[in-house]
Design a protein around this motif. Structure first.
Motif, PDB file in Angstrom:
ATOM      1  N   LEU A   1       0.845  -1.184   0.000  1.00 11.40           N
ATOM      2  CA  LEU A   1       0.000   0.000   0.000  1.00 11.40           C
ATOM      3  C   LEU A   1       0.882   1.236   0.000  1.00 11.40           C
ATOM      4  O   LEU A   1       1.858   1.311   0.740  1.00 11.40           O
ATOM      5  N   GLU A   2       0.536   2.202  -0.846  1.00 12.84           N
ATOM      6  CA  GLU A   2       1.230   3.486  -0.878  1.00 12.84           C
ATOM      7  C   GLU A   2       0.182   4.578  -0.717  1.00 12.84           C
ATOM      8  O   GLU A   2      -0.870   4.537  -1.360  1.00 12.84           O
ATOM      9  N   ILE A   3       0.463   5.541   0.166  1.00 12.46           N
ATOM     10  CA  ILE A   3      -0.488   6.621   0.442  1.00 12.46           C
ATOM     11  C   ILE A   3       0.187   7.953   0.175  1.00 12.46           C
ATOM     12  O   ILE A   3       1.283   8.222   0.654  1.00 12.46           O
TER      13      ILE A   3
ATOM     14  N   ARG B   1      -2.929  -6.520   6.892  1.00 11.54           N
ATOM     15  CA  ARG B   1      -3.472  -5.826   8.065  1.00 11.54           C
ATOM     16  C   ARG B   1      -2.690  -4.536   8.327  1.00 11.54           C
ATOM     17  O   ARG B   1      -3.274  -3.498   8.611  1.00 11.54           O
ATOM     18  N   ASP B   2      -1.370  -4.584   8.220  1.00  8.27           N
ATOM     19  CA  ASP B   2      -0.544  -3.390   8.417  1.00  8.27           C
ATOM     20  C   ASP B   2      -0.886  -2.311   7.399  1.00  8.27           C
ATOM     21  O   ASP B   2      -0.915  -1.120   7.725  1.00  8.27           O
TER      22      ASP B   2
ATOM     23  N   PHE C   1      -3.666   2.929   6.277  1.00  7.71           N
ATOM     24  CA  PHE C   1      -4.748   3.656   5.623  1.00  7.71           C
ATOM     25  C   PHE C   1      -5.656   4.313   6.654  1.00  7.71           C
ATOM     26  O   PHE C   1      -6.030   5.478   6.522  1.00  7.71           O
ATOM     27  N   GLU C   2      -5.999   3.585   7.705  1.00  8.66           N
ATOM     28  CA  GLU C   2      -6.857   4.147   8.751  1.00  8.66           C
ATOM     29  C   GLU C   2      -6.191   5.367   9.395  1.00  8.66           C
ATOM     30  O   GLU C   2      -6.836   6.395   9.612  1.00  8.66           O
ATOM     31  N   LYS C   3      -4.900   5.281   9.668  1.00  6.27           N
ATOM     32  CA  LYS C   3      -4.164   6.400  10.263  1.00  6.27           C
ATOM     33  C   LYS C   3      -4.172   7.618   9.333  1.00  6.27           C
ATOM     34  O   LYS C   3      -4.416   8.742   9.763  1.00  6.27           O
TER      35      LYS C   3
ATOM     36  N   LEU D   1     -10.395  -8.248   8.504  1.00 11.77           N
ATOM     37  CA  LEU D   1     -10.882  -7.884   9.842  1.00 11.77           C
ATOM     38  C   LEU D   1     -10.567  -6.433  10.150  1.00 11.77           C
ATOM     39  O   LEU D   1     -11.389  -5.700  10.720  1.00 11.77           O
ATOM     40  N   GLU D   2      -9.389  -5.983   9.783  1.00  5.05           N
ATOM     41  CA  GLU D   2      -8.985  -4.588  10.003  1.00  5.05           C
ATOM     42  C   GLU D   2      -9.876  -3.648   9.205  1.00  5.05           C
ATOM     43  O   GLU D   2     -10.208  -2.556   9.650  1.00  5.05           O
TER      44      GLU D   2
END
Length: 120
Positions: free
Chosen positions: A2-4, A23-24, A29-31, A61-62
């Motif tokens: 994932l890249e944000i 999950r990480d 992404f949530e942060k 789950l995350e």
């Protein structure tokens, strides 16, 4: 992986996923989404999907934890290659109030323009 990008105020939050989301990845992404919500609401997000292999069980789950932040999203554009199965109306109905459009990779700029409409 994932890249944000686009975490600064006034920028479109861009989330690029390649291969399998972990999950990480979803915690990152949530942060980023929480930080963006503190700067501005509503939030527009560009999701880019490349070579998608799926999510790990822990990532799924995350993902449910992130659902509490969805009410802060106004528009979401999905730009994807042929490995992404796509949306159906049932998924869109799970996220009421969020406008979602899907575009092929070659229409990346069209997707970004659609999201920028709210910033001009």
């Amino acid at each position: 992986m994932l890249e944000i990008t686009g975490e600064a105020k006034g920028e479109i939050l861009e989330v690029t996923t390649e291969e399998t989301a972990t999950r990480d990845d979803l915690q990152r992404f949530e942060k980023a989404l929480k930080a963006k919500k503190l700067q501005e609401q509503p939030v527009n997000i560009l999701f880019i999907f490349k070579n998608i292999d799926g999510n790990t069980p822990k990532a799924m789950l995350e993902g449910w934890k992130i659902a509490t932040h969805l009410k802060s999203i106004k528009k979401s554009a999905i730009v994807a290659d042929e490995t992404f199965v796509g949306l159906n109306k049932n998924i869109e109905n799970l996220i009421p109030g969020v406008e979602i459009n899907q575009y092929p990779m070659e229409e990346m700029e069209v997707a970004k323009e659609w999201l920028r409409e709210d910033y001009s």
